[in-house]
Design an enzyme around this catalytic site. Structure first.
Site, PDB file in Angstrom:
ATOM      1  N   ALA A   1     -21.767  33.386  -0.094  1.00  0.00           N
ATOM      2  CA  ALA A   1     -20.413  33.789   0.620  1.00  0.00           C
ATOM      3  C   ALA A   1     -20.347  35.479   0.269  1.00  0.00           C
ATOM      4  CB  ALA A   1     -19.315  32.993   0.061  1.00  0.00           C
TER       5      ALA A   1
ATOM      6  N   ALA B   1     -19.767  27.978   1.689  1.00  0.00           N
ATOM      7  CA  ALA B   1     -18.965  26.979   0.961  1.00  0.00           C
ATOM      8  C   ALA B   1     -18.901  27.331  -0.533  1.00  0.00           C
ATOM      9  CB  ALA B   1     -19.720  25.656   1.045  1.00  0.00           C
TER      10      ALA B   1
ATOM     11  N   THR C   1     -18.344  26.959 -10.432  1.00  0.00           N
ATOM     12  CA  THR C   1     -18.539  28.479 -10.734  1.00  0.00           C
ATOM     13  C   THR C   1     -17.211  29.127 -11.335  1.00  0.00           C
ATOM     14  OG1 THR C   1     -18.536  30.501  -9.428  1.00  0.00           O
ATOM     15  CG2 THR C   1     -17.687  29.100  -8.167  1.00  0.00           C
TER      16      THR C   1
ATOM     17  N   HIS D   1     -16.511  32.017 -11.524  1.00  0.00           N
ATOM     18  CA  HIS D   1     -15.899  32.992 -10.581  1.00  0.00           C
ATOM     19  C   HIS D   1     -15.645  32.689  -9.309  1.00  0.00           C
ATOM     20  CE1 HIS D   1     -20.387  33.334 -10.535  1.00  0.00           C
ATOM     21  NE2 HIS D   1     -20.233  33.848  -9.389  1.00  0.00           N
TER      22      HIS D   1
HETATM   23  N1  INI Z   1     -21.987  31.660  -3.243  1.00  0.00           N
HETATM   24  C1  INI Z   1     -21.425  30.767  -2.598  1.00  0.00           C
HETATM   25  O1  INI Z   1     -21.222  30.915  -1.282  1.00  0.00           O
HETATM   26  N2  INI Z   1     -20.589  29.626  -2.838  1.00  0.00           N
HETATM   27  C2  INI Z   1     -20.408  29.295  -4.257  1.00  0.00           C
HETATM   28  O2  INI Z   1     -20.059  28.356  -4.743  1.00  0.00           O
HETATM   29  C3  INI Z   1     -20.883  30.391  -5.084  1.00  0.00           C
HETATM   30  N3  INI Z   1     -20.817  30.169  -6.784  1.00  0.00           N
HETATM   31  O3  INI Z   1     -20.416  29.073  -7.088  1.00  0.00           O
HETATM   32  O4  INI Z   1     -20.928  31.226  -7.301  1.00  0.00           O
HETATM   33  C4  INI Z   1     -21.453  31.383  -4.658  1.00  0.00           C
HETATM   34  N4  INI Z   1     -22.051  32.490  -5.424  1.00  0.00           N
HETATM   35  C5  INI Z   1     -23.076  33.285  -5.073  1.00  0.00           C
HETATM   36  C6  INI Z   1     -22.638  34.669  -4.285  1.00  0.00           C
HETATM   37  O5  INI Z   1     -21.826  34.503  -3.150  1.00  0.00           O
HETATM   38  C7  INI Z   1     -23.391  35.760  -4.291  1.00  0.00           C
HETATM   39  O6  INI Z   1     -24.557  35.321  -3.361  1.00  0.00           O
HETATM   40  C8  INI Z   1     -23.972  36.420  -5.541  1.00  0.00           C
HETATM   41  O7  INI Z   1     -23.166  36.520  -6.494  1.00  0.00           O
HETATM   42  C9  INI Z   1     -24.946  37.319  -5.381  1.00  0.00           C
HETATM   43  O8  INI Z   1     -24.126  38.725  -5.153  1.00  0.00           O
END
Ligand code: INI
Length: 155
Positions: free
Chosen positions: A57, A81, A87, A89
């Site tokens: 996201a 999602a 998570t 964060h």
């Molecule tokens: N990205 C999501 O789309 N959904 C999540 O629930 C999520 N969690 O759980 O951390 C998530 N993390 C990844 C983030 O979007 C980045 O792709 C990552 O931090 C690299 O920049």
């Protein structure tokens, strides 16, 4: 006389870009299905829908910004999602996605619609990806169709 305008749900002769995240792809694939189905049912040709996958996201805004600046599409739908249970964060990921997606529309003038599910549990996410709570991908696509049509009327 007051003139009043509203977008109709007509996707004919319109082009849409969909940016979708792979994170929680079990859910986001359902959102994508819902969005594509909604666009096609409202008259958009399959050939006028382009889908771009990003890791998560957090990457939705930058990919949507790049796409919006290319001016290839009338509207953009962002799908993702974010599930709290998985998570620490959650708040950071969901707020960055929301702020960033909104900034794309404001900066480029291309309707860029937020179709990111943010839930406490996987079950709630499933509900909103085609089960009890409808399909948020389809809802976001519908909003994109309406906004694109409204913008046509503002020309
Ligand atoms: N990205 C999501 O789309 N959904 C999540 O629930 C999520 N969690 O759980 O951390 C998530 N993390 C990844 C983030 O979007 C980045 O792709 C990552 O931090 C690299 O920049």
């Amino acid at each position: 006389m007051v003139k009043s305008f509203e977008g109709n749900l007509i996707g004919k002769n319109k082009t849409f870009g969909i940016v979708v995240s792979r994170f929680n792809s079990f859910i986001t694939k359902k959102l994508l299905e819902g969005a594509q189905d909604c666009l096609i049912r409202h008259g958009t040709k399959e050939d006028n829908i382009d889908v771009y996958w990003v890791p998560g996201a957090c990457e939705l805004p930058i990919a949507a910004m790049r796409l919006a600046k290319s001016a290839k599409h009338d509207g953009i739908v962002c799908l993702g999602a974010v599930i709290r249970g998985e998570t620490p964060h959650f708040d950071y990921v969901s707020s960055e996605a929301a702020k960033g997606i909104s900034a794309v529309g404001l900066e480029t003038g291309i309707p860029t619609i937020y179709g990111v599910i943010t839930t406490d549990t996987l079950e709630q996410a499933i509900d909103r990806a085609g089960a009890r709570g409808g399909n948020k991908g389809a809802e976001a696509a519908l909003t994109a169709i309406e906004m694109v049509d409204l913008f046509d009327k503002m020309k």
